[in-house]
Design a protein around this motif. Structure first.
Motif, PDB file in Angstrom:
ATOM      1  N   LYS A   1      -3.731   6.459  -4.336  1.00 49.72           N
ATOM      2  CA  LYS A   1      -3.417   5.275  -3.552  1.00 49.72           C
ATOM      3  C   LYS A   1      -3.176   4.077  -4.474  1.00 49.72           C
TER       4      LYS A   1
ATOM      5  N   GLU B   1      -8.490   5.714   1.969  1.00 52.74           N
ATOM      6  CA  GLU B   1      -9.614   5.465   1.053  1.00 52.74           C
ATOM      7  C   GLU B   1     -10.470   6.710   0.879  1.00 52.74           C
TER       8      GLU B   1
ATOM      9  N   ILE C   1       0.841  -1.192   0.000  1.00 49.67           N
ATOM     10  CA  ILE C   1       0.000   0.000   0.000  1.00 49.67           C
ATOM     11  C   ILE C   1       0.879   1.247   0.000  1.00 49.67           C
TER      12      ILE C   1
ATOM     13  N   GLN D   1      -2.012   3.382  12.458  1.00 49.56           N
ATOM     14  CA  GLN D   1      -1.485   3.244  11.108  1.00 49.56           C
ATOM     15  C   GLN D   1      -2.525   3.490  10.018  1.00 49.56           C
ATOM     16  N   ASP D   2      -3.818   3.457  10.361  1.00 44.94           N
ATOM     17  CA  ASP D   2      -4.857   3.728   9.367  1.00 44.94           C
ATOM     18  C   ASP D   2      -5.165   5.212   9.217  1.00 44.94           C
ATOM     19  N   GLU D   3      -4.561   6.040  10.052  1.00 45.00           N
ATOM     20  CA  GLU D   3      -4.869   7.469  10.063  1.00 45.00           C
ATOM     21  C   GLU D   3      -3.755   8.257   9.376  1.00 45.00           C
ATOM     22  N   TRP D   4      -4.145   9.046   8.369  1.00 45.02           N
ATOM     23  CA  TRP D   4      -3.203   9.829   7.575  1.00 45.02           C
ATOM     24  C   TRP D   4      -3.660  11.289   7.511  1.00 45.02           C
TER      25      TRP D   4
ATOM     26  N   SER E   1      -7.576  11.158   6.798  1.00 44.61           N
ATOM     27  CA  SER E   1      -8.214   9.893   6.455  1.00 44.61           C
ATOM     28  C   SER E   1      -8.051   8.942   7.632  1.00 44.61           C
ATOM     29  N   THR E   2      -9.114   8.259   7.987  1.00 46.60           N
ATOM     30  CA  THR E   2      -9.061   7.273   9.077  1.00 46.60           C
ATOM     31  C   THR E   2      -9.225   5.852   8.562  1.00 46.60           C
ATOM     32  N   ASP E   3      -9.240   5.686   7.230  1.00 50.31           N
ATOM     33  CA  ASP E   3      -9.401   4.356   6.649  1.00 50.31           C
ATOM     34  C   ASP E   3      -8.267   4.039   5.675  1.00 50.31           C
ATOM     35  N   ASN E   4      -7.058   4.444   6.063  1.00 49.55           N
ATOM     36  CA  ASN E   4      -5.850   4.130   5.287  1.00 49.55           C
ATOM     37  C   ASN E   4      -5.885   4.724   3.881  1.00 49.55           C
TER      38      ASN E   4
ATOM     39  N   GLN F   1       1.724   9.904   8.247  1.00 54.49           N
ATOM     40  CA  GLN F   1       0.944   8.849   8.884  1.00 54.49           C
ATOM     41  C   GLN F   1       1.021   9.012  10.400  1.00 54.49           C
TER      42      GLN F   1
END
Length: 217
Positions: A14, A79, A2, A44-47, A74-77, A39
């Motif tokens: 992405k 998306e 990813i 780790q899913d939060e950017w 973003s809280t879903d890596n 990040q």
């Protein structure tokens, strides 16, 4: 596999196959002038990405800026992305630390976040950019501002010379903080340029006592 990537005139993208194919993830209605991406060290899913390029880019004439409008998260890596409302600045004027953010960073030891705001200085946040306070620099006292954090939590910042015609009271150069960005010490070497422009800071992964400052003089 990813990978997330952003561009000043291209928005956020992405890849889930190691860069073989890409999908655009930022909405066309969002500000797509991506200037930095980071990040969260504990989630780790939060950017987060910041916006605004003050000196222009390949999509526009030389010197033409791309006005920013704050920070997106973003809280879903990667998306989906949403603007942090407290950083929103959609007017046409250069009057906010959220107009031209040069870089974002987190402390890996405390989770405190920092950003460098061109023209405004270095800002610190303890709630992932929901609220921020200036901890170094002054308005118009430096054209460029950059900040980085070592893997042991030492914060390093670089300030450039002031805007043309502005009498500078905040000395340009390199600063360091060992208390999570609350207090700063000027460690500018004698060999540092007397009229520095933009600086980029790099930290050493193998030795926390080493960092690098690459400066346009």
């Amino acid at each position: 596999d990813i990978i997330l990537a952003g561009g000043v005139s291209g928005g956020m993208w992405k890849s889930i196959d190691g860069g073989q194919t890409w999908s655009k993830k930022s909405d066309i209605s969002d500000n797509v002038a991506v200037s930095a991406l980071v990040q969260h060290p504990f989630n780790q899913d939060e950017w987060f990405y910041s916006t605004g390029e003050i000196i222009g880019n390949s999509a526009r004439a030389s010197g033409a800026p791309f006005r920013g409008s704050g920070i997106f998260t973003s809280t879903d890596n990667g998306e989906t992305w949403n603007q942090i409302q407290s950083t929103k600045d959609d007017d046409i004027f250069y009057n906010s630390p959220y107009d031209y953010i040069s870089n974002l960073t987190f402390s890996p030891t405390t989770g405190t976040s920092f950003f460098g705001s061109n023209g405004f200085g270095i800002y610190r946040s303890t709630d992932a950019f929901e609220s921020s306070q200036r901890v170094l620099g002054e308005t118009n006292q430096q054209f460029w501002a950059s900040v980085a954090v070592t893997n042991q939590g030492v914060v390093i910042a670089a300030l450039s010379s002031a805007f043309f015609g502005v009498t500078q009271t905040q000395q340009p150069g390199v600063y360091i903080s060992t208390d999570d960005g609350l207090n700063w010490t000027n460690i500018t070497p004698d060999t540092f340029p007397s009229n520095p422009d933009r600086s980029v800071i790099g930290t050493s992964e193998s030795d926390p006592n080493i960092f690098f400052v690459f400066t346009d003089a």
